[in-house]
Design a protein around this motif. Structure first.
Motif, mmCIF file in Angstrom:
data_model
loop_
_atom_site.group_PDB
_atom_site.id
_atom_site.type_symbol
_atom_site.label_atom_id
_atom_site.label_comp_id
_atom_site.label_asym_id
_atom_site.label_seq_id
_atom_site.Cartn_x
_atom_site.Cartn_y
_atom_site.Cartn_z
ATOM 1 N N LEU A 125 101.589 20.137 15.591
ATOM 2 C CA LEU A 125 101.796 21.546 15.312
ATOM 3 C C LEU A 125 100.740 22.165 14.397
ATOM 4 N N ALA A 126 100.085 21.364 13.596
ATOM 5 C CA ALA A 126 99.194 21.907 12.570
ATOM 6 C C ALA A 126 98.122 22.812 13.151
ATOM 7 N N SER A 127 97.530 22.421 14.266
ATOM 8 C CA SER A 127 96.440 23.213 14.837
ATOM 9 C C SER A 127 96.919 24.594 15.281
ATOM 10 N N ILE A 128 98.190 24.692 15.709
ATOM 11 C CA ILE A 128 98.744 25.977 16.133
ATOM 12 C C ILE A 128 99.182 26.804 14.935
ATOM 13 N N LEU A 129 99.874 26.158 14.013
ATOM 14 C CA LEU A 129 100.489 26.893 12.916
ATOM 15 C C LEU A 129 99.513 27.272 11.812
ATOM 16 N N GLU A 130 98.349 26.624 11.764
ATOM 17 C CA GLU A 130 97.404 26.915 10.693
ATOM 18 C C GLU A 130 96.172 27.673 11.162
ATOM 19 N N ALA B 295 73.340 4.665 15.377
ATOM 20 C CA ALA B 295 73.362 4.180 13.997
ATOM 21 C C ALA B 295 74.576 4.699 13.241
ATOM 22 N N VAL B 296 74.965 5.946 13.498
ATOM 23 C CA VAL B 296 76.067 6.571 12.762
ATOM 24 C C VAL B 296 76.819 7.522 13.692
ATOM 25 N N GLU B 297 78.137 7.524 13.581
ATOM 26 C CA GLU B 297 78.927 8.582 14.209
ATOM 27 C C GLU B 297 79.257 9.623 13.157
ATOM 28 N N VAL B 298 79.010 10.895 13.468
ATOM 29 C CA VAL B 298 79.337 11.976 12.541
ATOM 30 C C VAL B 298 80.555 12.725 13.067
ATOM 31 N N VAL B 299 81.465 13.082 12.153
ATOM 32 C CA VAL B 299 82.700 13.778 12.531
ATOM 33 C C VAL B 299 82.878 14.974 11.585
ATOM 34 N N PRO B 300 82.106 16.047 11.807
ATOM 35 C CA PRO B 300 82.157 17.208 10.911
ATOM 36 C C PRO B 300 83.271 18.189 11.258
ATOM 37 N N ILE B 301 84.458 17.676 11.514
ATOM 38 C CA ILE B 301 85.583 18.503 11.962
ATOM 39 C C ILE B 301 86.149 19.313 10.798
ATOM 40 N N ARG B 302 86.463 20.571 11.087
ATOM 41 C CA ARG B 302 87.007 21.462 10.045
ATOM 42 C C ARG B 302 88.372 22.042 10.422
ATOM 43 N N GLU B 303 88.837 21.787 11.630
ATOM 44 C CA GLU B 303 90.110 22.367 12.063
ATOM 45 C C GLU B 303 90.805 21.434 13.026
ATOM 46 N N GLY B 304 92.042 21.796 13.400
ATOM 47 C CA GLY B 304 92.814 20.976 14.330
ATOM 48 C C GLY B 304 93.773 20.062 13.595
ATOM 49 N N GLY B 305 94.606 19.383 14.367
ATOM 50 C CA GLY B 305 95.604 18.490 13.786
ATOM 51 C C GLY B 305 95.487 17.098 14.364
ATOM 52 N N GLY B 306 96.521 16.291 14.135
ATOM 53 C CA GLY B 306 96.529 14.931 14.647
ATOM 54 C C GLY B 306 95.621 14.007 13.863
ATOM 55 N N THR B 307 95.363 12.849 14.415
ATOM 56 C CA THR B 307 94.416 11.911 13.811
ATOM 57 C C THR B 307 93.345 11.595 14.837
ATOM 58 N N LEU C 19 105.307 18.689 8.153
ATOM 59 C CA LEU C 19 105.343 20.049 8.679
ATOM 60 C C LEU C 19 106.589 20.268 9.525
ATOM 61 N N ILE C 20 106.957 19.286 10.322
ATOM 62 C CA ILE C 20 108.162 19.406 11.156
ATOM 63 C C ILE C 20 109.404 19.526 10.281
ATOM 64 N N ARG C 21 109.472 18.729 9.224
ATOM 65 C CA ARG C 21 110.637 18.803 8.328
ATOM 66 C C ARG C 21 110.752 20.183 7.690
ATOM 67 N N GLN C 22 109.617 20.783 7.374
ATOM 68 C CA GLN C 22 109.639 22.122 6.785
ATOM 69 C C GLN C 22 110.198 23.152 7.762
ATOM 70 N N ILE C 23 109.919 22.962 9.048
ATOM 71 C CA ILE C 23 110.341 23.926 10.063
ATOM 72 C C ILE C 23 111.808 23.758 10.423
ATOM 73 N N THR C 24 112.230 22.520 10.628
ATOM 74 C CA THR C 24 113.582 22.276 11.157
ATOM 75 C C THR C 24 114.633 22.050 10.087
ATOM 76 N N GLY C 25 114.219 21.718 8.867
ATOM 77 C CA GLY C 25 115.172 21.563 7.774
ATOM 78 C C GLY C 25 116.239 20.534 8.054
ATOM 79 N N PRO C 26 117.516 20.868 7.808
ATOM 80 C CA PRO C 26 118.600 19.890 7.982
ATOM 81 C C PRO C 26 118.837 19.488 9.431
ATOM 82 N N GLN C 27 118.266 20.239 10.387
ATOM 83 C CA GLN C 27 118.442 19.898 11.796
ATOM 84 C C GLN C 27 117.321 18.994 12.312
ATOM 85 N N THR C 28 116.508 18.480 11.418
ATOM 86 C CA THR C 28 115.405 17.622 11.833
ATOM 87 C C THR C 28 115.935 16.371 12.527
ATOM 88 N N PRO C 29 115.472 16.090 13.754
ATOM 89 C CA PRO C 29 115.871 14.838 14.403
ATOM 90 C C PRO C 29 115.177 13.660 13.742
#
Length: 405
Positions: free
Chosen positions: A137-142, A294-306, A186-196
């Motif tokens: 959800l992070a990429s959508i909500l942020e 020699a090197v992998e570069v990952v200059p990511i500034r947005e999006g979610g997941g791992t 983030l999911i817990r913040q959205i669903t609160g006590p109804q979190t599965p």
């Protein structure tokens, strides 16, 4: 156990992050369970590749996904509809009917929905435990935080509607998986006590398969693996070429930077022209290509997941320089398993360190390889998902066994 799997992506060939995860899950679950797969294709459904899927799944069906640009009417409809416009315009009655038929025919012990795009279809199956896999959800909500003006307002409205949609959708599920604790929070913040029930099932790699390639770098070469059709990848490459690459080239005039994955002429035209940059296009096996840099570069500034791209590089023994955002959610230490840098100058300096000190690059890559093998190998990760599925399906399975007895 019999599992009905609904997938947003057709998993084969496993040539991007979503497909890699889906295929790893299919391989892991097929060893113990009977699988039935319904999935959307990313092209004509009659042209999907199913060589391995035919061996893993007892039955499978591919469906062409309805997809069209959002219209003004679609966006205005979001003011009254509980479903986001992106969900409404991509709804497939054909897929929905197939889900209902498959559930009636196969009587699954559990339904596994891979990603939120197919979650609403899973809800059509009654009286069967539902598990939503890889909710991100992070990429959508942020997104609105990076926008300005009308785009910021539109992104904020989209985020608000998705929060509302998720809060009403998730109570139907017995369990939900995410790839990181940040997403779970983030999911817990959205669903609160109804979190599965929430379970963190991180992304992973096949360490043994990666080890077969070995780290054999060409001097002064950098790589970024990722199709530029994904906005986070495009932003990362654009940022790197505009603000970081000139600093690296000033220190290493012969350095080369390669970007893999599909890219359109329009996307290339939108990027700055820079010396030493190559676009490889789609490659059949990215591991062999990464291992020669020699090197992998990952200059990511947005999006979610791992980032699977970080895990894959380290599994190959290739050292990584990443932003903190790029490595978010990974249990990897700066300076021990990879290098983190969040300003253009720091990123360029970290990359230069590895280019001028090959022994350091190898030590960092080897430490990363060991950490990934211990924590992020699919053989470690998939059993966690298997245990979760068996646990949520157990009450139904017990009732079924009793009825049959």
């Amino acid at each position: 156990m019999r599992i009905l799997i609904l997938s947003t992506w057709w998993p084969e060939p496993d040539d991007n992050g979503s497909r890699l995860r889906a295929m790893a899950i299919l391989r892991g679950l097929a060893a113990r369970h009977e699988l039935h797969l319904l999935a959307f294709s990313q092209g004509p459904a009659t042209e999907v590749q199913a060589t391995e899927i035919s061996q893993l799944c007892r039955t499978w069906q591919a469906f062409e996904r309805p997809d069209r640009p959002l219209t003004l009417s679609d966006r205005l409809g979001s003011l009254t509809s509980p479903k986001p416009a992106s969900v409404r315009v991509r709804w497939s009655n054909t897929f929905a009917e197939a889900v209902v038929r498959a559930a009636a025919r196969w009587k699954p012990d559990v339904v596994l929905a891979m990603q939120i795009d197919v979650a609403t279809y899973a809800c059509l199956v009654r009286h069967v435990p539902l598990v939503l896999e890889e909710l991100e959800l992070a990429s959508i909500l942020e997104d609105y935080r990076r926008q300005s003006g009308l785009r910021r307002l539109r992104s904020l409205l989209t985020a608000t509607q998705h929060r509302r949609f998720v809060s009403t959708l998730l109570p139907a599920f017995a369990a939900v998986t995410t790839v990181s604790e940040q997403e779970a929070k983030l999911i817990r913040q959205i669903t609160g006590p109804q979190t599965p029930r929430l379970a963190v099932i991180p992304n992973g790699v096949d360490s043994a398969a990666c080890a077969a390639f070995g780290y054999r770098p060409e001097a002064d070469t950098l790589i970024y693996p990722g199709a530029l059709s994904y906005s986070a990848n495009f932003d990362a490459v654009d940022y790197f070429l505009r603000q970081i690459w000139p600093l690296i080239r000033a220190r290493h005039p012969q350095a080369r930077f390669r970007i893999t994955g599909r890219v359109t002429d329009e996307q290339r035209a939108a990027l700055p022209i820079a010396p030493g940059v190559e676009f490889t296009g789609y490659v059949n096996d990215i591991r062999d290509v990464i291992a020669r840099h020699a090197v992998e570069v990952v200059p990511i500034r947005e999006g979610g997941g791992t980032r699977l791209k970080i895990l894959e590089a380290l599994a190959l023994g290739v050292p990584v320089v990443s932003t903190s955002k790029g490595a978010e959610g990974l249990e990897l230490a700066d300076g021990k398993h990879l290098l983190l840098a969040d300003t253009p100058m720091d990123f360029a300096r970290a990359t230069s360190r590895l280019l001028i000190d090959p022994p350091l690059a190898r030590r960092l890559g080897e430490a990363g390889r060991q950490a990934v093998a211990a924590r992020y190998d699919w053989r470690v990760i998939i059993p966690r998902l298997n245990d979760l599925l068996e646990e949520v399906a157990q009450p139904r399975k017990l009732r079924y066994d009793m009825a049959r007895a």
